[in-house]
Write a protein that holds these residues in place. Sequence first.
Motif, short mmCIF file in Angstrom:
data_model
loop_
_atom_site.label_atom_id
_atom_site.label_comp_id
_atom_site.label_asym_id
_atom_site.label_seq_id
_atom_site.Cartn_x
_atom_site.Cartn_y
_atom_site.Cartn_z
N PRO A 177 -41.73 -95.80 -36.60
CA PRO A 177 -40.41 -96.20 -36.94
C PRO A 177 -40.28 -97.81 -37.52
O PRO A 177 -39.63 -98.26 -38.13
N ALA A 178 -41.26 -98.67 -36.68
CA ALA A 178 -41.32 -100.01 -37.13
C ALA A 178 -42.90 -100.37 -36.97
O ALA A 178 -43.76 -99.53 -36.38
N VAL A 179 -43.24 -101.77 -37.41
CA VAL A 179 -44.51 -102.18 -37.31
C VAL A 179 -44.80 -102.07 -35.47
O VAL A 179 -44.14 -102.86 -34.81
N PRO A 180 -46.14 -101.82 -35.28
CA PRO A 180 -46.30 -101.67 -33.97
C PRO A 180 -46.93 -103.20 -33.48
O PRO A 180 -47.15 -103.67 -34.19
N LEU A 194 -52.13 -102.13 -44.46
CA LEU A 194 -51.80 -101.38 -45.42
C LEU A 194 -50.58 -100.77 -44.76
O LEU A 194 -50.48 -100.61 -43.47
N HIS A 195 -49.43 -100.44 -45.37
CA HIS A 195 -48.22 -99.98 -45.06
C HIS A 195 -47.47 -98.97 -46.09
O HIS A 195 -47.75 -99.36 -47.42
N ASN A 196 -47.15 -97.70 -45.85
CA ASN A 196 -46.57 -97.02 -46.86
C ASN A 196 -45.09 -96.40 -46.23
O ASN A 196 -44.74 -97.02 -44.99
N GLN A 197 -44.51 -95.75 -47.04
CA GLN A 197 -43.11 -95.39 -46.87
C GLN A 197 -43.24 -94.47 -45.76
O GLN A 197 -41.75 -94.24 -45.07
N ARG A 198 -44.11 -93.78 -45.45
CA ARG A 198 -43.98 -92.79 -44.33
C ARG A 198 -44.36 -93.15 -43.04
O ARG A 198 -44.32 -92.36 -42.06
N GLY A 199 -44.31 -94.57 -42.85
CA GLY A 199 -44.66 -95.16 -41.54
C GLY A 199 -45.87 -95.25 -40.86
O GLY A 199 -46.45 -95.43 -39.72
N ASP A 200 -46.97 -95.23 -41.99
CA ASP A 200 -48.28 -95.51 -41.47
C ASP A 200 -48.62 -96.87 -41.96
O ASP A 200 -48.53 -97.52 -42.55
N TYR A 201 -49.22 -97.28 -40.57
CA TYR A 201 -49.91 -98.67 -40.47
C TYR A 201 -51.20 -98.96 -40.31
O TYR A 201 -51.80 -98.41 -39.59
N LEU A 251 -55.04 -97.06 -37.07
CA LEU A 251 -54.24 -96.52 -38.08
C LEU A 251 -53.09 -95.89 -37.02
O LEU A 251 -53.41 -95.12 -36.21
N PHE A 252 -51.97 -96.28 -37.41
CA PHE A 252 -50.67 -95.75 -36.70
C PHE A 252 -50.00 -94.76 -37.66
O PHE A 252 -49.95 -95.20 -38.85
#
Length: 158
Positions: A123-126, A141-148, A118-119
């Motif tokens: 700012p972008a996809v790791p 999973l990806h959300n608007q807060r930049g959690d990947y 979990l990142f």
Amino acid sequence: MAVVYSAVTPEQRVVNNDQQYRLTVYRHARDVALNWLNGWVLVVWLAMSATIVISSQLQATPLLTRLLLLGLTIGAALMIIGIITGCRAAIRCHREVCRLIRVTGDDHEAWKPTFHVLFKHQPAVPDTDCWDDLGQWQLALHNQRGDYYFEDELSNQV
């Protein structure tokens, strides 16, 4: 009964690599030991429960109370003995299964860990290319807060 005659010397009759078969046998033996353990605990628990239900229907006397406590104590002791015996047999077989999995590399029915990463606040996809030696990573999973949230693809196959 059948008899087979062949021109094979005793040295050629020795099987040197039977680990696959041993692995299958030990897996089955471990499953049987766990099933016996579960069955033993269930039967003793049902017997103890039946003893309590039957004793509740009878007239309470000091002798009946002593017999009930003695029966429950014996039941608990039998349950503990069964648990210890079943666990020892299952652990012994499980250790051999683990050894044979290492020797044969056959981990088909073995438990495999799942990997999740979990990142947060990115700012972008790791970039996950640096983890290629650990497996194929898939964005789950990806959300608007930049959690990947990434998962290993092997964990999806199990």
